[in-house]
Design a protein around this motif. Sequence first.
Motif, PDB file in Angstrom:
ATOM      1  N   LEU A 138       0.807  -1.221   0.000  1.00  0.00           N
ATOM      2  CA  LEU A 138       0.000   0.000   0.000  1.00  0.00           C
ATOM      3  C   LEU A 138       0.843   1.276   0.000  1.00  0.00           C
ATOM      4  CD1 LEU A 138      -2.879  -0.772   2.552  1.00  0.00           C
ATOM      5  CD2 LEU A 138      -3.031  -0.673   0.055  1.00  0.00           C
ATOM      6  N   ALA A 139       1.984   1.261   0.673  1.00  0.00           N
ATOM      7  CA  ALA A 139       2.739   2.491   0.913  1.00  0.00           C
ATOM      8  C   ALA A 139       3.016   3.303  -0.354  1.00  0.00           C
ATOM      9  CB  ALA A 139       4.042   2.172   1.642  1.00  0.00           C
ATOM     10  N   PRO A 140       3.455   2.710  -1.462  1.00  0.00           N
ATOM     11  CA  PRO A 140       3.729   3.521  -2.655  1.00  0.00           C
ATOM     12  C   PRO A 140       2.474   4.161  -3.253  1.00  0.00           C
ATOM     13  CG  PRO A 140       4.778   1.359  -2.807  1.00  0.00           C
ATOM     14  CD  PRO A 140       3.828   1.291  -1.674  1.00  0.00           C
ATOM     15  N   ARG A 141       1.308   3.657  -2.868  1.00  0.00           N
ATOM     16  CA  ARG A 141       0.043   4.160  -3.415  1.00  0.00           C
ATOM     17  C   ARG A 141      -0.607   5.208  -2.522  1.00  0.00           C
ATOM     18  NH1 ARG A 141       1.226  -0.881  -4.746  1.00  0.00           N
ATOM     19  NH2 ARG A 141       0.690  -1.663  -6.834  1.00  0.00           N
ATOM     20  N   LEU A 142       0.023   5.524  -1.387  1.00  0.00           N
ATOM     21  CA  LEU A 142      -0.513   6.486  -0.431  1.00  0.00           C
ATOM     22  C   LEU A 142       0.110   7.861  -0.645  1.00  0.00           C
ATOM     23  CD1 LEU A 142      -0.367   4.258   2.776  1.00  0.00           C
ATOM     24  CD2 LEU A 142      -2.440   4.902   1.517  1.00  0.00           C
ATOM     25  N   ASP A 143      -0.735   8.882  -0.749  1.00  0.00           N
ATOM     26  CA  ASP A 143      -0.254  10.258  -0.928  1.00  0.00           C
ATOM     27  C   ASP A 143      -0.603  11.073   0.315  1.00  0.00           C
ATOM     28  OD1 ASP A 143       0.644   9.830  -3.577  1.00  0.00           O
ATOM     29  OD2 ASP A 143      -1.423  10.013  -4.302  1.00  0.00           O
ATOM     30  N   PRO A 144       0.386  11.714   0.951  1.00  0.00           N
ATOM     31  CA  PRO A 144       0.084  12.545   2.124  1.00  0.00           C
ATOM     32  C   PRO A 144      -0.694  13.797   1.731  1.00  0.00           C
ATOM     33  CG  PRO A 144       2.407  12.710   1.519  1.00  0.00           C
ATOM     34  CD  PRO A 144       1.823  11.645   0.641  1.00  0.00           C
ATOM     35  N   ILE A 145      -1.703  14.125   2.518  1.00  0.00           N
ATOM     36  CA  ILE A 145      -2.500  15.325   2.260  1.00  0.00           C
ATOM     37  C   ILE A 145      -2.760  16.042   3.586  1.00  0.00           C
ATOM     38  CG2 ILE A 145      -3.653  14.386   0.217  1.00  0.00           C
ATOM     39  CD1 ILE A 145      -6.157  14.012   2.016  1.00  0.00           C
ATOM     40  N   ALA A 146      -3.017  17.330   3.511  1.00  0.00           N
ATOM     41  CA  ALA A 146      -3.426  18.108   4.687  1.00  0.00           C
ATOM     42  C   ALA A 146      -4.938  18.052   4.797  1.00  0.00           C
ATOM     43  CB  ALA A 146      -2.958  19.553   4.548  1.00  0.00           C
ATOM     44  N   LEU A 147      -5.424  17.933   6.023  1.00  0.00           N
ATOM     45  CA  LEU A 147      -6.862  17.969   6.287  1.00  0.00           C
ATOM     46  C   LEU A 147      -7.186  19.313   6.934  1.00  0.00           C
ATOM     47  CD1 LEU A 147      -7.410  14.354   7.714  1.00  0.00           C
ATOM     48  CD2 LEU A 147      -7.729  15.168   5.366  1.00  0.00           C
ATOM     49  N   ARG A 148      -7.996  20.110   6.254  1.00  0.00           N
ATOM     50  CA  ARG A 148      -8.338  21.447   6.742  1.00  0.00           C
ATOM     51  C   ARG A 148      -9.728  21.435   7.380  1.00  0.00           C
ATOM     52  NH1 ARG A 148      -6.947  21.816   1.581  1.00  0.00           N
ATOM     53  NH2 ARG A 148      -9.093  22.364   1.016  1.00  0.00           N
ATOM     54  N   PRO A 149      -9.923  22.156   8.477  1.00  0.00           N
ATOM     55  CA  PRO A 149     -11.261  22.229   9.076  1.00  0.00           C
ATOM     56  C   PRO A 149     -12.308  22.675   8.063  1.00  0.00           C
ATOM     57  CG  PRO A 149      -9.636  23.207  10.544  1.00  0.00           C
ATOM     58  CD  PRO A 149      -8.925  22.918   9.257  1.00  0.00           C
ATOM     59  N   ARG A 150     -13.451  21.999   8.089  1.00  0.00           N
ATOM     60  CA  ARG A 150     -14.608  22.238   7.203  1.00  0.00           C
ATOM     61  C   ARG A 150     -14.368  21.760   5.772  1.00  0.00           C
ATOM     62  NH1 ARG A 150     -14.152  26.640  10.373  1.00  0.00           N
ATOM     63  NH2 ARG A 150     -13.205  27.913   8.767  1.00  0.00           N
ATOM     64  N   GLN A 151     -13.245  21.113   5.522  1.00  0.00           N
ATOM     65  CA  GLN A 151     -13.003  20.543   4.191  1.00  0.00           C
ATOM     66  C   GLN A 151     -13.922  19.344   3.962  1.00  0.00           C
ATOM     67  OE1 GLN A 151      -9.023  19.065   3.740  1.00  0.00           O
ATOM     68  NE2 GLN A 151      -9.371  18.218   1.705  1.00  0.00           N
ATOM     69  N   VAL A 152     -14.585  19.286   2.814  1.00  0.00           N
ATOM     70  CA  VAL A 152     -15.464  18.175   2.477  1.00  0.00           C
ATOM     71  C   VAL A 152     -14.647  17.135   1.714  1.00  0.00           C
ATOM     72  CG1 VAL A 152     -17.541  17.445   1.260  1.00  0.00           C
ATOM     73  CG2 VAL A 152     -17.488  19.675   2.392  1.00  0.00           C
ATOM     74  N   LEU A 153     -14.504  15.949   2.280  1.00  0.00           N
ATOM     75  CA  LEU A 153     -13.733  14.887   1.626  1.00  0.00           C
ATOM     76  C   LEU A 153     -14.586  14.110   0.635  1.00  0.00           C
ATOM     77  CD1 LEU A 153     -11.658  13.515   4.659  1.00  0.00           C
ATOM     78  CD2 LEU A 153     -10.976  15.185   2.927  1.00  0.00           C
ATOM     79  N   ASN A 154     -15.846  13.898   0.975  1.00  0.00           N
ATOM     80  CA  ASN A 154     -16.775  13.216   0.068  1.00  0.00           C
ATOM     81  C   ASN A 154     -18.127  13.908   0.143  1.00  0.00           C
ATOM     82  OD1 ASN A 154     -15.267  10.315   1.351  1.00  0.00           O
ATOM     83  ND2 ASN A 154     -14.999  10.971  -0.762  1.00  0.00           N
ATOM     84  N   TRP A 155     -18.663  14.273  -1.021  1.00  0.00           N
ATOM     85  CA  TRP A 155     -19.992  14.882  -1.068  1.00  0.00           C
ATOM     86  C   TRP A 155     -21.063  13.806  -1.119  1.00  0.00           C
ATOM     87  CZ3 TRP A 155     -20.836  20.002  -0.397  1.00  0.00           C
ATOM     88  CH2 TRP A 155     -19.744  20.866  -0.558  1.00  0.00           C
ATOM     89  N   ARG A 156     -22.226  14.147  -0.629  1.00  0.00           N
ATOM     90  CA  ARG A 156     -23.358  13.222  -0.658  1.00  0.00           C
ATOM     91  C   ARG A 156     -23.725  12.884  -2.107  1.00  0.00           C
ATOM     92  NH1 ARG A 156     -26.334  16.306   1.797  1.00  0.00           N
ATOM     93  NH2 ARG A 156     -25.882  15.592   3.900  1.00  0.00           N
ATOM     94  N   ALA A 157     -23.901  11.581  -2.374  1.00  0.00           N
ATOM     95  CA  ALA A 157     -24.349  11.057  -3.675  1.00  0.00           C
ATOM     96  C   ALA A 157     -23.338  11.255  -4.803  1.00  0.00           C
ATOM     97  CB  ALA A 157     -25.697  11.666  -4.074  1.00  0.00           C
ATOM     98  N   GLU A 158     -22.118  11.702  -4.463  1.00  0.00           N
ATOM     99  CA  GLU A 158     -21.071  11.840  -5.480  1.00  0.00           C
ATOM    100  C   GLU A 158     -20.179  10.599  -5.474  1.00  0.00           C
ATOM    101  OE1 GLU A 158     -20.393  14.280  -7.727  1.00  0.00           O
ATOM    102  OE2 GLU A 158     -22.278  15.249  -7.193  1.00  0.00           O
ATOM    103  N   PRO A 159     -19.627  10.214  -6.633  1.00  0.00           N
ATOM    104  CA  PRO A 159     -18.731   9.053  -6.667  1.00  0.00           C
ATOM    105  C   PRO A 159     -17.542   9.223  -5.732  1.00  0.00           C
ATOM    106  CG  PRO A 159     -19.321   9.734  -8.895  1.00  0.00           C
ATOM    107  CD  PRO A 159     -19.835  10.802  -7.969  1.00  0.00           C
ATOM    108  N   ILE A 160     -17.165   8.155  -5.059  1.00  0.00           N
ATOM    109  CA  ILE A 160     -16.016   8.167  -4.153  1.00  0.00           C
ATOM    110  C   ILE A 160     -14.781   7.753  -4.949  1.00  0.00           C
ATOM    111  CG2 ILE A 160     -15.001   7.154  -2.071  1.00  0.00           C
ATOM    112  CD1 ILE A 160     -17.854   6.730  -1.050  1.00  0.00           C
ATOM    113  N   GLU A 161     -13.912   8.704  -5.225  1.00  0.00           N
ATOM    114  CA  GLU A 161     -12.734   8.435  -6.046  1.00  0.00           C
ATOM    115  C   GLU A 161     -11.480   8.217  -5.212  1.00  0.00           C
ATOM    116  OE1 GLU A 161     -12.404  11.460  -8.978  1.00  0.00           O
ATOM    117  OE2 GLU A 161     -14.243  10.861 -10.025  1.00  0.00           O
ATOM    118  N   HIS A 162     -11.491   8.670  -3.953  1.00  0.00           N
ATOM    119  CA  HIS A 162     -10.336   8.479  -3.071  1.00  0.00           C
ATOM    120  C   HIS A 162     -10.822   8.099  -1.682  1.00  0.00           C
ATOM    121  CE1 HIS A 162      -8.621  11.151  -6.199  1.00  0.00           C
ATOM    122  NE2 HIS A 162      -7.501  10.488  -5.968  1.00  0.00           N
ATOM    123  N   LEU A 163     -10.032   7.325  -0.977  1.00  0.00           N
ATOM    124  CA  LEU A 163     -10.233   7.058   0.438  1.00  0.00           C
ATOM    125  C   LEU A 163      -9.085   7.705   1.200  1.00  0.00           C
ATOM    126  CD1 LEU A 163     -11.260   4.320  -1.218  1.00  0.00           C
ATOM    127  CD2 LEU A 163     -11.818   3.595   1.106  1.00  0.00           C
TER     128      LEU A 163
END
Length: 446
Positions: free
Chosen positions: A19-44
Amino acid sequence: MAFSNRLLAGLPPAELHYLAPRLDPIALRPRQVLNWRAEPIEHLTFVEEGLVSVLAQTGEREEVEAWLIGREGVVGLSTLLGGESFSFRRVVQVGGSGLRIRACDLRRAFEERPVLRRHLLRYAHAVLVQAAQNGACAARHALEHRLARWLLQARDGLGRDELPLTHALLSRLVGVRRASVTVALGRLEAAGILAQRWGSIVIAAPDRLEAVACDCHRIIRSRYEAVARQAEAVGADIMDRAGAAPLSGTVPFPPGGGETPPAMPVRRPYPCRAQARAAGRADFRRHVMAATGLEVFDKTLQTTNIWLDEIMEEIGPDRRVAWHALGAVLMTLRDRLPIELATHLGAQLPLLVRGRYYDQWHVAAQPERIRSLDEFLERISERMDGTGRPVNTRDATRAVLRTLSRHVDPGQVAKVIEALPLHIRQIWPAGPANDAASGAPGSTAA
């Protein structure tokens, strides 16, 4: 490479190395929407630091938290369980960092790597327990107990005692007025359990806060701890067989390229979106039943599929339609029942079905005044929109109720029927429970 995320840290080195080579570090910002309702989930996103709320819609502009994700989990799990999208928003409440992976990459690993699959299914079971327990907690426990439980879960997810939370945010997440949260926090602060600062809450006495919290926190935490214990046992077993020492969440990467990990056997192409559509529920069920040794999860999958098979016998061989019908009927029935009776009924449902049953439960509106059978069926039809093919709502409702009568305690079914108005009872298929409710003295529910 060390991981703070417990789900990743609990994986054996071979799985981490993949898994490690496929993981990208990202910052999580307050109020950031990671997944919208009823939208396709392209990243976990595996949460390394921070808190993410899974928010259920309870009105046109109202949301309440269904469950909370911290460093113990991953955001977007539903895409591994057969869904390309989900009915909840996932919003960062406390900022931090995470590791993002493409959904198609994790789906491929989920299918082709049994150890990883079992690990993620154990986590999925813990999430189902948390969601169901949160629903029961909201229905039965006082605000102060619920608030203590939420703060302890946030502490577990963040790994620290200082929680950067405001009263306004807590009131939205818990689903109560801000003034009520302020009063409850004030009582806890006066007792020396909490200390409030500008924009944050400090848990000064965790043990005393646990004494205030309802038993729901212990139930939820014990399930996540079981995931970690089972992962450690699997990792130790693999290390013993390999004759190596456990690496405890650390992945060895050879400097300057070095030896590459062994190639993973590819069984068939796995396009990011096409695979999710093509796999289908039957394919998912086959892999889970063959690979997981999790007795509880196996049992709830088996039971849920028995229910769906019985419904499909009456409305047609489409498992997706049967699942939508089951959820639509149960949720509409739930909204028409008194809170206590609705909770007792939920406790008798299979774990997977129970999670669907508590989805978007707006407790304050209980019970809804549905004045006719046509209105009852119309509510069910609205919830079944998007099933992909037309289905007779009356037939689907009777099929679900017949299945419910077969598998739920007859006494409980009789109480549910007795609580319904006479014009809705007529849709319930004939049976011993229906006869008992019809003959019960004073059975004239309004």
